[in-house]
Scaffold this active site. Structure first.
Site, PDB file in Angstrom:
ATOM      1  N   ASP A 125       0.821  -1.209   0.000  1.00 49.34           N
ATOM      2  CA  ASP A 125       0.000   0.000   0.000  1.00 49.34           C
ATOM      3  C   ASP A 125       0.853   1.256   0.000  1.00 49.34           C
ATOM      4  O   ASP A 125       2.042   1.232   0.359  1.00 49.34           O
ATOM      5  CB  ASP A 125      -0.944   0.012   1.194  1.00 49.34           C
ATOM      6  N   GLU A 156       0.105  -1.297   5.669  1.00 46.34           N
ATOM      7  CA  GLU A 156       1.162  -0.882   6.583  1.00 46.34           C
ATOM      8  C   GLU A 156       1.069   0.599   6.893  1.00 46.34           C
ATOM      9  O   GLU A 156       1.317   1.030   8.028  1.00 46.34           O
ATOM     10  CB  GLU A 156       2.535  -1.204   5.970  1.00 46.34           C
TER      11      GLU A 156
END
Length: 422
Positions: free
Chosen positions: A91, A186
């Site tokens: 991400d 994350e």
């Protein structure tokens, strides 16, 4: 050691081409989402990675319902050695748009200002990015000026994928069991919420998510979240004298009393911690303030929470009928508390960097990584450089040559474990 270096001299690296593809896939995570992953589009990259891993012969590659990508590369030596996991997150940060990223390669950088074409006001200057001084002659990748680049952490993803390609093309280069882990979310602090360590099946892990080449990060902040919920007294404003106690005003006074010359992100550096309000919302009747508390010493977080309580009670002296609730929650802990018990995990990484021709440097991170939580889940996991710089911003950049050195470090590290057996 020399044999591996000679092989890299002839190797056609794939990290930059993989990276240029990956960054064009929008994988921005969402802190306000309760789903896992927080955005389904993160799986778009996961699907690509599974396909590429299978094409490289890793038939075990798969993505689970939560968007985690797992794969294993079997040991090619007879001696039993610890399994190693290499991890990166897919991400990108919610702080800056990751949609329609247009990567640009600036070949043979010579210290000039990098003016990004889609917004000429976005300029990457040597004076603002001193690490560029070490990139003369390198090829720098940036975005076009309207988005972040996504080097955090698609550079790490590409470097791990390049290492897998190298191992497949050079089966004579020794390594023990290798586990690949790509995580979602994350950037919103949920990168390990649903990780399956049985699938990972490793003794040590390494996140490839650091900044400057040669950096090995063995220490992170310890982190808590802290929420203040305020219950004020609402009245019709035309008849509020002596009755109304506005939760909005109480919240604003609390924030106004926070330390300004210390204990704030704007006033701290190096090993200094801070208290940071990240969200404030509400009405006259109720209001909520969300904080993050950060320090390298875990015990300091309790002190920071007590300071917020004292400030709040000071403000409430002028609002005798209002009520307040405090919620302090653990987010992650300084991984050095565990890593100090596993010196070989760090020493091997530093030796791998030396074999890759780098001067290793141990660093502390003013933040956290998936490695922080993985370490406390039982997988000691320091953080190796990926070459990413100015992350979470339109000025984000990475060097192709640094990415290649990260791939070399990964391969050397696995060979060291194969040699030592520990």
């Amino acid at each position: 050691m020399t044999n591996i270096s000679q092989k890299f001299n002839k190797y056609l690296y794939s990290s930059s081409q993989r990276f240029l593809t990956y960054v064009q896939i929008d994988t921005q995570s969402d802190p306000n989402s309760s789903s896992s992953p927080t955005t389904e589009k993160q799986k778009d990259l996961g699907k690509v990675l599974v396909q590429e891993l299978k094409q490289l012969g890793l038939d075990s590659a798969h993505m689970d319902e939560y968007g985690y990508v797992y794969a294993q590369l079997a040991s090619n030596i007879q001696e039993p050695v610890p399994g190693i996991c290499f991890c990166a997150h897919m991400d990108t940060s919610p702080d800056c748009s990751g949609k329609h990223v247009k990567p640009i390669v600036h070949s043979n950088y010579q210290g000039q200002d990098l003016i990004l074409p889609d917004d000429s006001s976005v300029v990457i200057r040597l004076q603002d990015h001193p690490d560029l001084a070490e990139q003369i002659g390198h090829d720098i990748i940036t975005a076009s000026g309207t988005t972040l680049l996504g080097a955090d952490n698609k550079a790490g993803v590409a470097e791990i994928m390049d290492a897998v390609q190298f191992w497949v093309q050079h089966p004579d280069v020794p390594h023990g069991p290798i586990s690949i882990l790509f995580t979602p979310d994350e950037e919103v602090g949920r990168g390990t919420d649903h990780v399956n360590l049985e699938k990972v099946n490793a003794t040590y892990g390494y996140t490839i998510d650091g900044e400057k080449r040669g950096h090995l990060e063995n220490e992170t902040f310890s982190a808590d979240g802290f929420t203040i919920k305020i219950e004020g007294i609402s009245q019709h404003p035309g008849f509020a004298k002596g009755r109304m106690e506005s939760a909005i005003k109480i919240a604003s006074e609390i924030v106004g009393l926070l330390p300004k010359d210390h204990l704030s992100p704007e006033s701290t550096e190096n090993m200094e911690g801070f208290i940071h309000p990240v969200d404030i919302s509400g009405s006259v009747e109720t209001a909520t303030i969300d904080f993050i508390l950060r320090d390298f010493k875990t015990e300091k977080l309790e002190e920071y929470g007590m300071l917020l309580k004292n400030i709040t009670h000071q403000v409430l002296k002028n609002y005798p009928h209002s009520k307040v609730q405090f919620i302090q929650t653990e987010q992650y802990r300084n991984m050095n508390e565990i890593l100090v018990k596993h010196p070989a995990c760090l020493e091997n990484a530093m030796e791998a960097m030396r074999r890759a021709g780098l001067q290793p440097e141990m660093q502390s991170i003013r933040g956290g990584t998936d490695g922080s939580r993985l370490t406390f889940m039982g997988l000691p996991c320091p953080n190796i450089f990926a070459g990413e710089h100015a992350f979470h911003s339109k000025q984000e950049w990475v060097s192709i040559q640094d990415m290649q050195k990260a791939t070399e470090t990964i391969v050397h590290l696995a060979a060291i474990y194969a040699e030592k057996g520990t």
